[in-house]
Design an enzyme around this catalytic site. Sequence first.
Site, mmCIF file in Angstrom:
data_model
loop_
_atom_site.group_PDB
_atom_site.id
_atom_site.type_symbol
_atom_site.label_atom_id
_atom_site.label_comp_id
_atom_site.label_asym_id
_atom_site.label_seq_id
_atom_site.Cartn_x
_atom_site.Cartn_y
_atom_site.Cartn_z
ATOM 1 N N ASP A 76 0.834 -1.203 0.000
ATOM 2 C CA ASP A 76 0.000 0.000 0.000
ATOM 3 C C ASP A 76 0.869 1.254 0.000
ATOM 4 O OD1 ASP A 76 0.686 -0.956 2.656
ATOM 5 O OD2 ASP A 76 -0.533 0.670 3.482
ATOM 6 N N GLU A 142 -0.208 -1.438 5.602
ATOM 7 C CA GLU A 142 0.814 -1.032 6.567
ATOM 8 C C GLU A 142 0.646 0.408 7.011
ATOM 9 O OE1 GLU A 142 4.397 0.602 8.292
ATOM 10 O OE2 GLU A 142 3.536 1.258 6.394
ATOM 11 N N GLU A 143 0.248 1.270 6.083
ATOM 12 C CA GLU A 143 0.234 2.713 6.388
ATOM 13 C C GLU A 143 -0.816 3.108 7.419
ATOM 14 O OE1 GLU A 143 2.477 4.680 5.694
ATOM 15 O OE2 GLU A 143 3.476 4.051 3.847
ATOM 16 N N GLU A 168 11.881 -1.158 4.079
ATOM 17 C CA GLU A 168 11.414 0.239 4.154
ATOM 18 C C GLU A 168 12.577 1.166 3.786
ATOM 19 O OE1 GLU A 168 8.517 1.716 4.918
ATOM 20 O OE2 GLU A 168 7.318 0.289 6.081
#
Length: 389
Positions: A76, A142-143, A168
């Site tokens: 995402d 994840e966000e 990341e």
Amino acid sequence: MGVLSEKERIKILSDVIEIQSINDNELEVAQYLQKLFSSYDIKADIVQLDDSDTRANLVAEIGEGKPVLGVSGHMDVVTTGDVSNWNYEPFKLTEDDQGRLHGRGSADMKSGLVALALSLIEIKQSSTLKKGTIRFMATAGEEITSSGAAKLYDEGYMNDVDALLIAEPSQDGIVYTHKGTMDIEVISKGKSAHSSMPELGYNAINPLTDFIHYINAEYSKVDTSSELLGTPTMNSTVIQGGDQVNSIPEYASSLFNMRTIPEFDNKRFIELFEKIKNKVEQESNASLAINPYVNREPVHTTGENSFLKLSKQYGDDYFNRDLELTASTATTDASFLMKGKDDAFPFVMYGPGETGQAHQVDEYVYKDVYLTFIDLYTNLLTDYLNQES
Ligand SMILES: [Zn+2]
């Protein structure tokens, strides 16, 4: 250079950037990668999220047996914000004259995700992996809440994992410990009445303002800190309540955001909120509810492990620098993936893109850095597993 040409490596990143997976539609990214993997004879399974048919994780594996090295990235991206502020089309990978590739997710973190996926293909094709398993885990959500990572943890995908790398954006330093986050909603329920007869109702705003006042006072006494992560933080960031000036409000709510550390973790904040809730309810007829709707634990490791050492060695070599081993105030899927692991567990967050590019307008990753990370991962993951005894 391996089986995939530079042109193919860029094309695949560009295809993935074009999928608008703004906290949704991760299934499309998962299907794209699954198809790509299958053309190189890598089996990949889609793990659907419970609450939606457009959201899914993807899990692929190469090799066999122990040790198991987990590698992970989220599919995402965050919203573009006002597109008119962008100098480039957000969902079209565009190179500028300084060798930077622009697009939403170029840094956070589709370049890291795709670099991991392509390294899996390179390793599979070269037959260089002599022992162990690499488990690729692409996550959804994840966000916001790390719902995808939570699902993978719940389904047992981390049970046999011996080391974890999350790609990341952190090209300027390797992270091995990070803060947690929490978002808590505090809801106050009252009873509406006309303001001329307030005795018939119960004002929901008053106990909520008491709550905010008390919790700030209590929290100001907290003086815990961590050497690497600093202090925890707590802020009330949103408040709502009432609908018109001559009505007694029956509902009020406030949102709090916390950044947590192992020494003052998510559980401690819940306890603090419950304590203040009880205090306010004892003093009045208030009815308060505490809803921790985002709850991502801090991740703490000692960094004393061969995977972190080897990651630094490869990073230093490939980029000709002395990489810092560091802590991050940001949170990752590791909050869920690392649940139950002790602080000796090898955890590395290291991927292409500058940390500061995450969520920015005109977000970019340097093309060279992206391409180099594919080779770096290919060799790091293979060598780590081949060397492990
Ligand atoms: Zn990210």
